[in-house]
Scaffold this motif. Structure first.
Motif, PDB file in Angstrom:
ATOM      1  N   GLN A   1     -48.581 -71.750-106.106  1.00 55.35           N
ATOM      2  CA  GLN A   1     -48.858 -72.743-107.153  1.00 55.35           C
ATOM      3  C   GLN A   1     -48.666 -72.130-108.540  1.00 55.35           C
ATOM      4  OE1 GLN A   1     -52.675 -73.772-105.602  1.00 55.35           O
ATOM      5  NE2 GLN A   1     -53.207 -71.628-105.367  1.00 55.35           N
TER       6      GLN A   1
ATOM      7  N   GLN B   1     -59.432 -76.706-112.300  1.00 54.94           N
ATOM      8  CA  GLN B   1     -60.227 -76.245-111.159  1.00 54.94           C
ATOM      9  C   GLN B   1     -61.668 -75.973-111.546  1.00 54.94           C
ATOM     10  OE1 GLN B   1     -58.680 -75.851-107.925  1.00 54.94           O
ATOM     11  NE2 GLN B   1     -57.265 -77.059-109.135  1.00 54.94           N
TER      12      GLN B   1
ATOM     13  N   TYR C   1     -70.573 -78.033-109.857  1.00 50.94           N
ATOM     14  CA  TYR C   1     -69.765 -78.120-108.636  1.00 50.94           C
ATOM     15  C   TYR C   1     -70.177 -77.041-107.624  1.00 50.94           C
ATOM     16  CZ  TYR C   1     -65.599 -77.973-105.678  1.00 50.94           C
ATOM     17  OH  TYR C   1     -64.748 -77.967-104.610  1.00 50.94           O
TER      18      TYR C   1
ATOM     19  N   GLY D   1     -60.755 -71.967 -99.023  1.00 52.45           N
ATOM     20  CA  GLY D   1     -60.360 -72.176-100.429  1.00 52.45           C
ATOM     21  C   GLY D   1     -61.333 -71.409-101.320  1.00 52.45           C
TER      22      GLY D   1
ATOM     23  N   ASP E   1     -61.925 -68.861-106.608  1.00 51.64           N
ATOM     24  CA  ASP E   1     -62.598 -68.471-107.852  1.00 51.64           C
ATOM     25  C   ASP E   1     -63.912 -67.747-107.576  1.00 51.64           C
ATOM     26  OD1 ASP E   1     -64.648 -70.676-107.566  1.00 51.64           O
ATOM     27  OD2 ASP E   1     -62.835 -71.867-107.756  1.00 51.64           O
TER      28      ASP E   1
ATOM     29  N   GLU F   1     -59.106 -67.669 -98.471  1.00 53.48           N
ATOM     30  CA  GLU F   1     -58.311 -68.225 -99.572  1.00 53.48           C
ATOM     31  C   GLU F   1     -56.848 -67.880 -99.314  1.00 53.48           C
ATOM     32  OE1 GLU F   1     -58.540 -69.910-102.829  1.00 53.48           O
ATOM     33  OE2 GLU F   1     -56.401 -69.555-102.573  1.00 53.48           O
ATOM     34  N   ILE F   2     -55.979 -68.866 -99.478  1.00 54.20           N
ATOM     35  CA  ILE F   2     -54.558 -68.645 -99.159  1.00 54.20           C
ATOM     36  C   ILE F   2     -53.842 -67.858-100.256  1.00 54.20           C
ATOM     37  CG2 ILE F   2     -53.546 -70.746-100.201  1.00 54.20           C
ATOM     38  CD1 ILE F   2     -52.060 -71.159 -97.496  1.00 54.20           C
TER      39      ILE F   2
ATOM     40  N   VAL G   1     -55.261 -66.301-107.154  1.00 53.44           N
ATOM     41  CA  VAL G   1     -56.441 -67.015-107.669  1.00 53.44           C
ATOM     42  C   VAL G   1     -57.635 -66.061-107.708  1.00 53.44           C
ATOM     43  CG1 VAL G   1     -58.032 -68.951-107.281  1.00 53.44           C
ATOM     44  CG2 VAL G   1     -55.592 -69.238-106.815  1.00 53.44           C
TER      45      VAL G   1
ATOM     46  N   ASP H   1     -54.354 -68.586 -94.494  1.00 53.19           N
ATOM     47  CA  ASP H   1     -54.411 -70.048 -94.495  1.00 53.19           C
ATOM     48  C   ASP H   1     -55.679 -70.496 -93.764  1.00 53.19           C
ATOM     49  OD1 ASP H   1     -54.025 -72.771 -94.245  1.00 53.19           O
ATOM     50  OD2 ASP H   1     -51.884 -72.587 -93.777  1.00 53.19           O
ATOM     51  N   GLY H   2     -56.474 -71.333 -94.445  1.00 53.50           N
ATOM     52  CA  GLY H   2     -57.706 -71.830 -93.842  1.00 53.50           C
ATOM     53  C   GLY H   2     -57.450 -72.605 -92.556  1.00 53.50           C
TER      54      GLY H   2
ATOM     55  N   ASP I   1     -63.662 -75.898-100.049  1.00 51.44           N
ATOM     56  CA  ASP I   1     -63.622 -75.919-101.515  1.00 51.44           C
ATOM     57  C   ASP I   1     -62.146 -75.836-101.906  1.00 51.44           C
ATOM     58  OD1 ASP I   1     -63.963 -75.598-104.199  1.00 51.44           O
ATOM     59  OD2 ASP I   1     -64.973 -73.660-104.074  1.00 51.44           O
ATOM     60  N   SER I   2     -61.469 -76.974-101.741  1.00 47.28           N
ATOM     61  CA  SER I   2     -60.008 -76.969-101.812  1.00 47.28           C
ATOM     62  C   SER I   2     -59.498 -77.540-103.122  1.00 47.28           C
ATOM     63  CB  SER I   2     -59.452 -77.829-100.680  1.00 47.28           C
ATOM     64  OG  SER I   2     -59.826 -79.156-100.910  1.00 47.28           O
ATOM     65  N   THR I   3     -58.228 -77.311-103.368  1.00 48.02           N
ATOM     66  CA  THR I   3     -57.526 -78.043-104.414  1.00 48.02           C
ATOM     67  C   THR I   3     -57.333 -79.495-103.936  1.00 48.02           C
ATOM     68  OG1 THR I   3     -55.664 -76.863-103.432  1.00 48.02           O
ATOM     69  CG2 THR I   3     -56.243 -76.241-105.632  1.00 48.02           C
TER      70      THR I   3
ATOM     71  N   PRO J   1     -50.419 -76.543-100.334  1.00 51.48           N
ATOM     72  CA  PRO J   1     -51.053 -75.923 -99.160  1.00 51.48           C
ATOM     73  C   PRO J   1     -52.351 -76.605 -98.738  1.00 51.48           C
ATOM     74  CG  PRO J   1     -51.367 -74.532-101.121  1.00 51.48           C
ATOM     75  CD  PRO J   1     -50.431 -75.648-101.508  1.00 51.48           C
TER      76      PRO J   1
ATOM     77  N   TYR K   1     -63.821 -82.966-114.362  1.00 50.48           N
ATOM     78  CA  TYR K   1     -63.060 -83.518-113.238  1.00 50.48           C
ATOM     79  C   TYR K   1     -62.758 -84.987-113.539  1.00 50.48           C
ATOM     80  CZ  TYR K   1     -63.928 -79.393-110.284  1.00 50.48           C
ATOM     81  OH  TYR K   1     -63.958 -78.137-109.763  1.00 50.48           O
TER      82      TYR K   1
HETATM   83  N1  SAM Z   1     -63.341 -76.532-107.406  1.00 50.66           N
HETATM   84  C1  SAM Z   1     -61.969 -76.775-107.354  1.00 50.66           C
HETATM   85  C2  SAM Z   1     -61.540 -78.172-107.548  1.00 50.66           C
HETATM   86  O1  SAM Z   1     -62.021 -79.057-106.813  1.00 50.66           O
HETATM   87  O2  SAM Z   1     -60.749 -78.422-108.414  1.00 50.66           O
HETATM   88  C3  SAM Z   1     -61.324 -76.093-106.194  1.00 50.66           C
HETATM   89  C4  SAM Z   1     -61.489 -74.634-106.385  1.00 50.66           C
HETATM   90  S1  SAM Z   1     -60.590 -73.457-105.565  1.00 50.66           S
HETATM   91  C5  SAM Z   1     -59.742 -72.682-106.912  1.00 50.66           C
HETATM   92  C6  SAM Z   1     -59.340 -74.218-104.553  1.00 50.66           C
HETATM   93  C7  SAM Z   1     -58.554 -73.191-103.775  1.00 50.66           C
HETATM   94  O3  SAM Z   1     -58.112 -73.723-102.529  1.00 50.66           O
HETATM   95  C8  SAM Z   1     -57.307 -72.687-104.487  1.00 50.66           C
HETATM   96  O4  SAM Z   1     -57.504 -71.376-104.942  1.00 50.66           O
HETATM   97  C9  SAM Z   1     -56.209 -72.778-103.409  1.00 50.66           C
HETATM   98  O5  SAM Z   1     -55.327 -71.675-103.413  1.00 50.66           O
HETATM   99  C10 SAM Z   1     -57.039 -72.872-102.140  1.00 50.66           C
HETATM  100  N2  SAM Z   1     -56.325 -73.430-100.991  1.00 50.66           N
HETATM  101  C11 SAM Z   1     -55.464 -74.489-100.984  1.00 50.66           C
HETATM  102  N3  SAM Z   1     -54.979 -74.678 -99.743  1.00 50.66           N
HETATM  103  C12 SAM Z   1     -55.538 -73.729 -98.938  1.00 50.66           C
HETATM  104  C13 SAM Z   1     -55.425 -73.404 -97.559  1.00 50.66           C
HETATM  105  N4  SAM Z   1     -54.612 -74.105 -96.732  1.00 50.66           N
HETATM  106  N5  SAM Z   1     -56.146 -72.354 -97.088  1.00 50.66           N
HETATM  107  C14 SAM Z   1     -56.962 -71.637 -97.897  1.00 50.66           C
HETATM  108  N6  SAM Z   1     -57.108 -71.893 -99.218  1.00 50.66           N
HETATM  109  C15 SAM Z   1     -56.408 -72.927 -99.738  1.00 50.66           C
END
Ligand code: SAM
Length: 276
Positions: free
Chosen positions: A32, A53, A62, A84, A87, A107-108, A112, A138-139, A156-158, A163, A224
């Motif tokens: 990303q 984020q 959050y 995820g 952070d 975390e993938i 980050v 990968d989660g 706690d995903s994007t 991904p 958000y």
């Molecule tokens: N609090 C945030 C929000 O809702 O905007 C989310 C925070 S956190 C930074 C989200 C994380 O999920 C990212 O760092 C991203 O790389 C991770 N992520 C996305 N897809 C993933 C996957 N398949 N496996 C593990 N982590 C993943």
């Protein structure tokens, strides 16, 4: 108006803008586009693929709300997984909890984690706790390989793009059910009731078809989109609304309280309608 304005554009045709002093960092990671800005009012801000984020000013809402509702519903949340959350904010709240013996972050994107350690030490500090194990993978793979292992799992995903698409699918939720112990609890962040009605509706029906107890709760997060944010909880045994609030430990929070634990499940009628 003078200065740098950062704008997040939503598919729903809504945008949120924050005035920033400067951009501290940007890079295209393997997964990303990552940016860190220093905003006037919300302090440092992490952005992935144009989506905010977290910011220093409101991150506690959050991170406390995604973690503590499940941790304080489970009577002995000893082994906890975050998918995820690179952070480190959710992990910080989990590591503080007196019942937790082990917390795993999957975390993938290692970029980050690195950016958070460099620019957000107050958020990422929990990643150095001896109870915490950080795995870069990968989660979806991690969940497929885990069976009956965790007391609590948080996603706690994007947003559901790139991904993270597979983190919002029925098969993944079934995998989480299987990765939990027989009395385990699952929480996912599920976006805004004002802007992503179909996502909330679909995820809630998925949770209901898999978990004996499925509920939605809310928190208020100014950076958000729309400010009103939802979390969906699936539980095999314990009802999050039936928690004995006298037993909730004080983990030095700024948003979450025993009263908010219960009040977060009081839903406005238009949100109740989404869940029917
Ligand atoms: N609090 C945030 C929000 O809702 O905007 C989310 C925070 S956190 C930074 C989200 C994380 O999920 C990212 O760092 C991203 O790389 C991770 N992520 C996305 N897809 C993933 C996957 N398949 N496996 C593990 N982590 C993943």
């Amino acid at each position: 108006m003078k200065g740098l304005w950062y704008t997040e554009h939503q598919e729903a045709g809504v945008a949120i803008s924050l005035k920033a002093k400067t951009k501290l960092h940007e890079e295209r990671t393997d997964f990303q586009f990552l940016e860190v800005l220093d905003t006037d009012t919300f302090g440092r801000m992490l952005v992935l693929d144009g989506a905010i984020q977290t910011t220093m000013k409101d991150e506690f809402v959050y991170h406390e709300m995604i973690s503590l509702v499940a941790l304080n519903t489970h009577p002995h949340p000893e082994n906890v997984l975050v998918v995820g959350g690179g952070d480190g904010g959710a992990i910080r709240e989990i590591a503080k909890h007196p019942h937790v013996k082990k917390a795993t972050l999957v975390e993938i994107d290692p970029a980050v984690i690195d950016a958070s350690k460099k620019y957000f030490p107050e958020i990422s500090c929990g990643l150095n706790d001896p109870k915490v194990e950080v795995k870069v993978e990968d989660g979806i793979k991690h969940i497929a390989e885990s069976k009956g292992k965790y007391d609590v799992i948080l996603v706690d995903s994007t947003d559901p793009a790139g991904p993270a698409v597979g983190l919002f699918e029925h098969g993944f939720y079934q995998g989480i059910f299987d990765a939990l112990k027989e009395d385990g609890i699952f929480v996912a962040q599920t976006e805004s009731p004002f802007l992503t009605e179909n996502l909330i509706r679909g995820v809630f029906q998925d949770f209901k078809s898999i978990f004996p107890i499925a509920k939605l709760y809310l928190a208020y997060i100014p950076t958000y989109p729309s400010g009103m944010w939802s979390f969906t909880i699936g539980s095999k045994k314990y009802d999050p609304e039936a928690v004995d609030t006298a037993k909730i430990p004080d983990t030095n929070t700024r948003y979450y309280t025993p009263q908010i634990h219960k009040a977060a499940f009081a839903l406005p009628l238009f949100v109740q309608d989404l869940l029917k």
